[in-house]
Design an enzyme around this catalytic site. Structure first.
Site, PDB file in Angstrom:
ATOM      1  N   GLY A   1     -17.477  52.385 -50.983  1.00 31.05           N
ATOM      2  CA  GLY A   1     -16.118  52.678 -51.460  1.00 31.05           C
ATOM      3  C   GLY A   1     -16.539  54.280 -51.487  1.00 31.05           C
ATOM      4  N   TYR A   2     -16.475  54.925 -50.426  1.00 36.13           N
ATOM      5  CA  TYR A   2     -16.393  56.624 -50.405  1.00 36.13           C
ATOM      6  C   TYR A   2     -15.039  57.306 -50.165  1.00 36.13           C
ATOM      7  CZ  TYR A   2     -21.608  56.573 -51.411  1.00 36.13           C
ATOM      8  OH  TYR A   2     -22.800  56.285 -51.837  1.00 36.13           O
TER       9      TYR A   2
ATOM     10  N   GLU B   1     -28.404  57.733 -44.985  1.00 34.14           N
ATOM     11  CA  GLU B   1     -27.744  57.231 -43.863  1.00 34.14           C
ATOM     12  C   GLU B   1     -28.057  57.884 -42.939  1.00 34.14           C
ATOM     13  OE1 GLU B   1     -22.995  55.932 -43.244  1.00 34.14           O
ATOM     14  OE2 GLU B   1     -23.161  57.914 -44.018  1.00 34.14           O
TER      15      GLU B   1
END
Lengths: 361, 399
Positions: free
Chosen positions: B125-126, B242
């Site tokens: 949840g960014y 990432e």
């Protein structure tokens, strides 16, 4: 595992860089460009002291016997300085042809003199990557050459490496009868090219070049070296663009703080970095990965041509109006990469060869 | 230049090949993330050190020494054999490394083993509707009330939220601090009351993304990674992971090879696509770009192995170049098929299960996701070329 330049290769690059910084700065390059009688002898003899013409010459013939990757490292430095020097013709193409196709006597006669910088050999090989209108050289049984070679590299040399219509190599002395050179003024004034008219010029054949693969191997190596020259020139143009953007002020701030300018520079870096790895690998493959050598040479040549074109345009734009002037001299690198794009085959032709190598065309 | 991995690695490669040959019939075939075959396969891979290789045994990993080349060989061999490797997903690839670095001992023991085993699925949840590229301006708030955080706000682009058990989430806990210093990193269950998930259909018509809404969601106070206000630092440790995982040049190589095959079979007016010089030229151009990025990757790998930090710029450009290249490559696949390239969904005439259109759009999404190409160019120019940041916009008085 080690993908990259060795410490020795780093030192080689540094030593050539240092010499060219001092002895082939832009003022010196301009002087060469303006004076047709200036052969850049001081530059070539200085480079000879560093061993530059000897890079690919075997030790048994007075050379250093280094690899294609070492030769590419030198080419990068020459490109970064837009340095006038008969490196591609003499130290790369002629040495490769002599090593692959020359007999013992020819190697013994020519290679040591190339290695010590006393002999320059121009290269009349452009027809191997596509013969333009009017170009054709015929070798007769009596050992004479007839016809015309176009776009001959370093016409102020002492002798010429000439490829005939059957892709065989011959050596011709520049002062022999039936040899006439006509300089072709062209956009990159850091290099000289000419038409070579041959009317019964006496020549000595490189007998090993009856093997059709010899000419291809010489061109493979030449293409990687030309691509390396572009890599060096492109990096130099990016460096200059970034440095200029950091000091040029408009709207009360340095233009390097505008995203419009930063993104242009980022795009250049994003093209150059992978191209550098590709170039290194292509050079490595010439000596160590024979199955991939030709394909990688084609990829490196064609890809660097595109990267060079993009960087040449973009770095000039970052400089604004100054980039367009002769005052700054940025155009020397722009034109150098323009030359590299066409010589030994333009990108479309080279990509077609890449397809053929893979059986796709 | 020495591109060989060395004899000890040749032996390791053989070991991996033998393992795959012996066990490949046990590999899952398209079953979902919670299925028994997937979990059994994951367990087997961890036992042999082909998944969770360097994670300590007490946290459910294999406990091996870090070895970049072994990790690379495992990836290469599983990909070449077209056998699924260890579990991916945001829990394994992003949360676990972060907890290992910044989590408490209790958090490591509680969360890492079930995550690695495939029993605990995570979402991230960014991003928020108002906080995309400017992630640090996020506004979802968490206010301490007794022993609980009370969370209000919403998240967007939340992949697999509808499948996840837990979320790792950035929230604003210090509203008066500067924007980067007011954020905390919380972990909480997705079945906590007050969470609503709405699927978000993307242009490929898949709904892997979601919007997630929080209304007075109550979360135990100790479910925080790092200290209050350190969430931005914690999250950036993850973003690094990432960025590394987005640009796999070997996947692009496999795809360009598939494209060559496709060009040999697709015809127009009886002529194969590969015999059309314009298409052929585009193919070779792309092949050179793929090769260049593979070599760039080799260079980065070798620099990491040899402990040198000389490939900063080469690393920074990877996400930008790999996603743009893949989008172009998939687009060429469509072009050589012409109208057949338009086929999409479940109808006839699909080539490669419609993957060319699908990937063409998916990689457009990746050009945007994980830091847009424009953000990448900011990063390249600032960190790689030392160019200054754009000055902050001056907000007009009275606005």
């Amino acid at each position: 595992m080690e993908f990259g330049l060795s410490e020795e290769q780093g030192l080689l690059r540094e030593s050539v860089d240092r010499f060219l910084d001092d002895h082939a700065d832009l003022d010196r390059v301009r002087k060469y460009a303006d004076d047709p009688h200036d052969r850049g002898d001081d530059i070539w003899s200085g480079l000879a002291e560093l061993g530059v013409p000897a890079v690919l010459v075997p030790e048994t013939h007075g050379g250093i016997g280094l690899t294609a990757l070492d030769a590419a490292v030198v080419a990068e430095s020459l490109g970064a300085h837009a340095a006038p020097a008969p490196y591609l013709s003499t130290a790369v193409l002629a040495v490769a042809a002599l090593r692959l196709a020359g007999d013992e006597a020819q190697q013994g006669a020519y290679l040591p003199r190339i290695a010590d910088g006393s002999l320059r050999i121009g290269a009349a090989v452009s027809e191997l990557s596509g013969a333009r209108q009017g170009a054709a050289v015929e070798a007769r049984d009596d050992g004479t050459l007839h016809g015309k070679a176009l776009f001959v590299l370093d016409p102020d040399a002492d002798a010429f490496l000439v490829a005939d219509g059957t892709r065989r190599f011959h050596l011709v002395q520049a002062d022999a009868g039936g040899v006439e050179t006509t300089l072709l003024p062209q956009v990159d004034r850091t290099r000289r090219i000419a038409e070579l008219a041959l009317s019964g010029a006496p020549s000595e054949p490189l007998r090993g070049s009856g093997d059709p693969d010899v000419a291809l191997q010489v061109i493979d190596l030449g293409r990687v070296i030309v691509a390396a020259d572009t890599l060096g020139a492109a990096q130099e143009m990016l460096d200059q663009a970034v440095a200029y953007a950091k000091q040029r002020e408009q709207f009360n701030r340095v233009i390097a703080s505008f995203q419009a300018v930063k993104h242009l520079c980022a795009e250049m870096a994003a093209e150059i970095e992978p191209a550098r790895a590709l170039l290194w690998y292509a050079a490595h493959a010439l000596d160590e990965v024979p199955d991939e050598a030709r394909l990688m040479a084609c990829h490196a040549k064609a890809h660097l041509a595109e990267v060079g074109q993009f960087v040449g345009k973009t770095a000039t734009i970052v400089h604004g109006g100054m980039g367009f002037t002769d005052l700054l001299g940025l155009h020397y690198w722009f034109k150098r990469m323009g030359f590299n794009r066409q010589v030994l085959g333009g990108p479309e032709r080279v990509r077609e060869e890449a397809a053929r190598v893979q059986g796709l065309a | 230049m020495d591109l060989s991995y060395g004899p000890q690695y040749d032996a390791f490669r053989q070991e991996v090949r033998d393992f795959i040959a012996t066990h490949r019939d046990q590999a899952p075939r398209g079953q979902g993330i919670r299925s028994e075959p997937v979990k059994r396969w994951q367990k087997l891979l961890i036992e042999h050190g082909y998944a969770a290789r360097t994670i300590p045994v007490e946290y459910g990993g294999h406990g091996g020494e870090p070895d970049i080349l072994k990790a690379r060989i495992i990836g290469e061999e599983f990909a070449a054999a077209q056998v699924p490797g260890g579990l991916g997903g945001q829990g394994v690839s992003m949360l676990v490394p972060t907890l290992l670095e910044l989590g408490t001992e209790e958090q490591k023991r509680e969360f890492i083993p079930p995550t690695l085993a495939g029993d605990m699925v995570w979402c991230q949840g960014y991003s928020e509707p108002g906080a995309g590229s400017d992630l640090a301006s996020l506004r979802t708030s968490a206010v301490l009330d007794g022993d609980e955080w009370v969370i209000n706000g919403s998240k967007i682009w939340t992949s697999t939220a509808h499948l996840a058990d837990w979320i790792f989430c950035l929230v604003r806990t210090e509203p008066d601090a500067k924007k980067h210093q007011g954020i905390s990193f919380l972990l909480f269950r997705m079945d906590t009351p007050g969470i609503e998930i709405r699927p978000l259909v993307d242009m490929t018509m898949a709904s892997n993304f979601n919007e997630v809404f929080f209304t007075d969601v109550r979360v135990p106070k100790d479910q925080i990674v790092g200290q209050r206000g350190e969430g931005w630092y914690v999250a950036n440790a993850i973003l690094g992971h990432e960025r590394d995982s987005l640009g796999d040049p070997n996947a692009s190589l496999a795809r360009v090879n598939r494209l060559v095959e496709l060009m040999k079979t697709e015809t127009v007016d009886g002529q194969r696509a590969i015999d059309n010089p314009a298409f052929r030229d585009r193919l070779i151009k792309i092949q050179a770009r793929v090769t260049a990025l593979r070599m760039n990757d080799m260079r980065i790998l070798s620099s990491r192995i040899n402990g040198r930090g000389d490939t900063g710029l080469a690393r920074l450009i990877t996400k930008l170049q790999a996603t743009e290249l893949r989008h172009d490559l998939e687009g060429l696949g469509i072009d050589i098929m012409g109208e057949f390239g338009l086929m999409f969904g479940k109808g006839p005439h699909l080539r490669d299960q419609g993957s060319w259109q699908n990937h063409y759009m998916y990689f457009l999404g990746l050009i945007i996701g994980g830091g847009t190409s424009q953000i990448q160019k900011n990063i390249i120019s600032e960190r790689g070329l030392g160019m200054p940041r754009e000055p902050k916009a001056v907000v007009p008085a009275g606005s």
